[in-house]
Design a protein around this motif. Structure first.
Motif, mmCIF file in Angstrom:
data_model
loop_
_atom_site.group_PDB
_atom_site.id
_atom_site.type_symbol
_atom_site.label_atom_id
_atom_site.label_comp_id
_atom_site.label_asym_id
_atom_site.label_seq_id
_atom_site.Cartn_x
_atom_site.Cartn_y
_atom_site.Cartn_z
ATOM 1 N N ASP A 1 38.139 19.588 29.763
ATOM 2 C CA ASP A 1 39.459 20.017 30.221
ATOM 3 C C ASP A 1 40.538 19.543 29.238
ATOM 4 O O ASP A 1 40.299 18.700 28.361
ATOM 5 C CB ASP A 1 39.736 19.508 31.636
ATOM 6 C CG ASP A 1 39.732 17.992 31.738
ATOM 7 O OD1 ASP A 1 40.594 17.341 31.129
ATOM 8 O OD2 ASP A 1 38.845 17.451 32.436
ATOM 9 N N LEU B 1 49.638 12.970 30.008
ATOM 10 C CA LEU B 1 50.369 13.942 30.827
ATOM 11 C C LEU B 1 51.807 14.092 30.351
ATOM 12 O O LEU B 1 52.369 15.193 30.374
ATOM 13 C CB LEU B 1 50.336 13.521 32.298
ATOM 14 C CG LEU B 1 49.006 13.758 33.014
ATOM 15 C CD1 LEU B 1 48.996 13.059 34.370
ATOM 16 C CD2 LEU B 1 48.752 15.255 33.176
ATOM 17 N N GLU C 1 53.539 17.468 29.146
ATOM 18 C CA GLU C 1 54.799 17.887 29.759
ATOM 19 C C GLU C 1 55.840 18.207 28.699
ATOM 20 O O GLU C 1 56.562 19.220 28.798
ATOM 21 C CB GLU C 1 55.310 16.774 30.687
ATOM 22 C CG GLU C 1 56.590 17.123 31.433
ATOM 23 C CD GLU C 1 56.377 18.188 32.491
ATOM 24 O OE1 GLU C 1 57.273 19.047 32.630
ATOM 25 O OE2 GLU C 1 55.338 18.163 33.160
ATOM 26 N N ASP D 1 55.294 21.485 27.431
ATOM 27 C CA ASP D 1 55.390 22.523 28.460
ATOM 28 C C ASP D 1 54.032 23.103 28.856
ATOM 29 O O ASP D 1 53.922 24.297 29.154
ATOM 30 C CB ASP D 1 56.335 23.648 28.001
ATOM 31 C CG ASP D 1 56.836 24.491 29.172
ATOM 32 O OD1 ASP D 1 56.922 23.951 30.288
ATOM 33 O OD2 ASP D 1 57.110 25.688 28.968
ATOM 34 N N ILE D 2 52.988 22.280 28.841
ATOM 35 C CA ILE D 2 51.662 22.755 29.246
ATOM 36 C C ILE D 2 50.981 21.764 30.189
ATOM 37 O O ILE D 2 49.748 21.773 30.319
ATOM 38 C CB ILE D 2 50.749 23.036 28.023
ATOM 39 C CG1 ILE D 2 50.740 21.841 27.061
ATOM 40 C CG2 ILE D 2 51.129 24.330 27.328
ATOM 41 C CD1 ILE D 2 49.724 21.986 25.942
ATOM 42 N N ALA D 3 51.744 20.932 30.880
ATOM 43 C CA ALA D 3 51.152 19.966 31.812
ATOM 44 C C ALA D 3 50.404 20.683 32.935
ATOM 45 O O ALA D 3 49.433 20.153 33.480
ATOM 46 C CB ALA D 3 52.232 19.049 32.390
ATOM 47 N N ASN D 4 50.833 21.900 33.280
ATOM 48 C CA ASN D 4 50.174 22.665 34.340
ATOM 49 C C ASN D 4 48.760 23.107 33.954
ATOM 50 O O ASN D 4 47.981 23.549 34.806
ATOM 51 C CB ASN D 4 51.003 23.902 34.691
ATOM 52 C CG ASN D 4 51.191 24.831 33.505
ATOM 53 O OD1 ASN D 4 51.587 24.393 32.423
ATOM 54 N ND2 ASN D 4 50.941 26.118 33.695
ATOM 55 N N LEU D 5 48.410 22.965 32.669
ATOM 56 C CA LEU D 5 47.084 23.363 32.192
ATOM 57 C C LEU D 5 46.119 22.183 32.088
ATOM 58 O O LEU D 5 44.997 22.337 31.609
ATOM 59 C CB LEU D 5 47.204 24.035 30.818
ATOM 60 C CG LEU D 5 48.129 25.241 30.719
ATOM 61 C CD1 LEU D 5 48.189 25.745 29.280
ATOM 62 C CD2 LEU D 5 47.685 26.355 31.650
ATOM 63 N N ALA D 6 46.522 21.004 32.533
ATOM 64 C CA ALA D 6 45.757 19.777 32.300
ATOM 65 C C ALA D 6 44.313 19.862 32.788
ATOM 66 O O ALA D 6 43.403 19.302 32.169
ATOM 67 C CB ALA D 6 46.458 18.589 32.958
ATOM 68 N N GLN E 1 42.466 22.647 33.152
ATOM 69 C CA GLN E 1 41.719 23.810 32.659
ATOM 70 C C GLN E 1 40.844 23.448 31.469
ATOM 71 O O GLN E 1 41.164 22.548 30.693
ATOM 72 C CB GLN E 1 42.691 24.923 32.258
ATOM 73 C CG GLN E 1 43.419 25.565 33.414
ATOM 74 C CD GLN E 1 44.119 26.847 32.996
ATOM 75 O OE1 GLN E 1 43.672 27.542 32.087
ATOM 76 N NE2 GLN E 1 45.225 27.149 33.646
ATOM 77 N N GLN F 1 48.383 27.860 23.001
ATOM 78 C CA GLN F 1 48.228 26.765 23.954
ATOM 79 C C GLN F 1 47.273 25.707 23.410
ATOM 80 O O GLN F 1 47.519 24.504 23.544
ATOM 81 C CB GLN F 1 47.716 27.311 25.285
ATOM 82 C CG GLN F 1 48.742 28.138 26.048
ATOM 83 C CD GLN F 1 48.127 28.885 27.219
ATOM 84 O OE1 GLN F 1 46.933 29.188 27.227
ATOM 85 N NE2 GLN F 1 48.939 29.196 28.216
#
Length: 266
Positions: A94, A126, A130, A133-138, A140, A149
């Motif tokens: 991930d 994290l 952040e 701007d890709i903390a939401n992908l942590a 995946q 990305q």
């Protein structure tokens, strides 16, 4: 301060880098420009000691980097983090774990093998995601991400090494224009916000003049230009880029302000 003295690298009978001498002040954003095969990648890989010089020395604050071995060499590689053209992520893992790999030099062998990351390391990873701007992908898998990305994940991994310098080897070569801008803005933001020195290999003169405060131009393994972007003349561009020079100079005539420039001025 990074000082390069007479650096040369030979591969058999071929000279990839020839007698390069440079001084790089801390906190700068230096673009290394030139055509493919000019020696740009070999130069950065020697600075990181991924390739050994055939001749010459690399000094950092008076310390001879070319003489480092063992843990001292591993510490140096953490100090000058590499970002590669092909991202070099582990696709099965991930995103967060890929970023945490940048903490390996500061983690015990057992903890790293068992992936027993500390809360502080996770928070740092994290935070880096952040900022990009890709903390939401942590959570995946890395191989599910787009190229832009993935390169931002690689930048986050470099950032958590807490480096004094980032060496970016053609970091946008495989990206589309939108992701190119995102990645270059991220590198500039890191340079300005954290005062981390950035050496970035770029084929595009347009991008180099937009983002860098100093350009080092290489041709056939030698440095043929070293100065401010606005000082690079058409004659030097022709020496660097050959028949491509006209297109390169025309493209550089009108260039947008990077988003990170506004951040730096704030």
């Amino acid at each position: 301060m990074l000082v390069i003295e007479g650096l040369t690298r030979r591969f058999g009978g071929k000279v990839a880098v020839s007698d390069v001498s440079l001084t790089v002040e801390s906190g700068g954003f230096v673009g290394v420009i030139g055509r493919s095969g000019a020696g740009k990648s070999t130069l950065l890989r020697m600075i990181n000691r991924l390739q050994e010089p055939s001749e010459g020395r690399i000094l950092c604050d008076g310390r001879d980097v070319t003489a480092l071995r063992g843990q001292a060499l591993r510490d140096w590689r953490a100090d000058c983090a590499m970002i590669f053209q092909q991202f070099n992520l582990s696709g099965r893992l991930d995103v967060l774990t890929n970023v945490l790999m940048g903490r390996l030099n500061k983690t015990s062998t057992l903890s790293s093998v068992l992936r027993l990351w500390s809360a502080q390391d996770k928070a740092m990873a994290l935070s880096a995601l952040e900022m990009l701007d890709i903390a939401n992908l942590a959570a995946q898998r890395a191989d599910s991400l787009s190229g832009g990305q993935q390169q931002r994940v690689a930048i986050a991994r470099a950032l958590v090494q807490e480096p004094r310098m980032i060496l970016a080897d053609e970091p946008i070569a495989s990206l589309d224009p939108r992701n190119t801008k995102v990645v270059m803005d991220a590198l500039l933001r890191i340079n300005k916000h954290y005062c981390i020195t950035v050496l970035c290999n770029l084929h595009s003169l347009d991008l180099a003049r937009t983002y860098c405060d100093r350009l080092v131009g290489m041709a056939q393994g030698r440095v043929v230009f070293d100065g401010a972007p606005e000082a690079l003349t058409e004659d030097v561009a022709r020496e660097l880029y050959g028949l491509e020079a006209g297109e390169v100079m025309d493209a550089a005539a009108e260039r947008p302000q990077p988003a990170a420039a506004a951040f730096a001025a704030a």
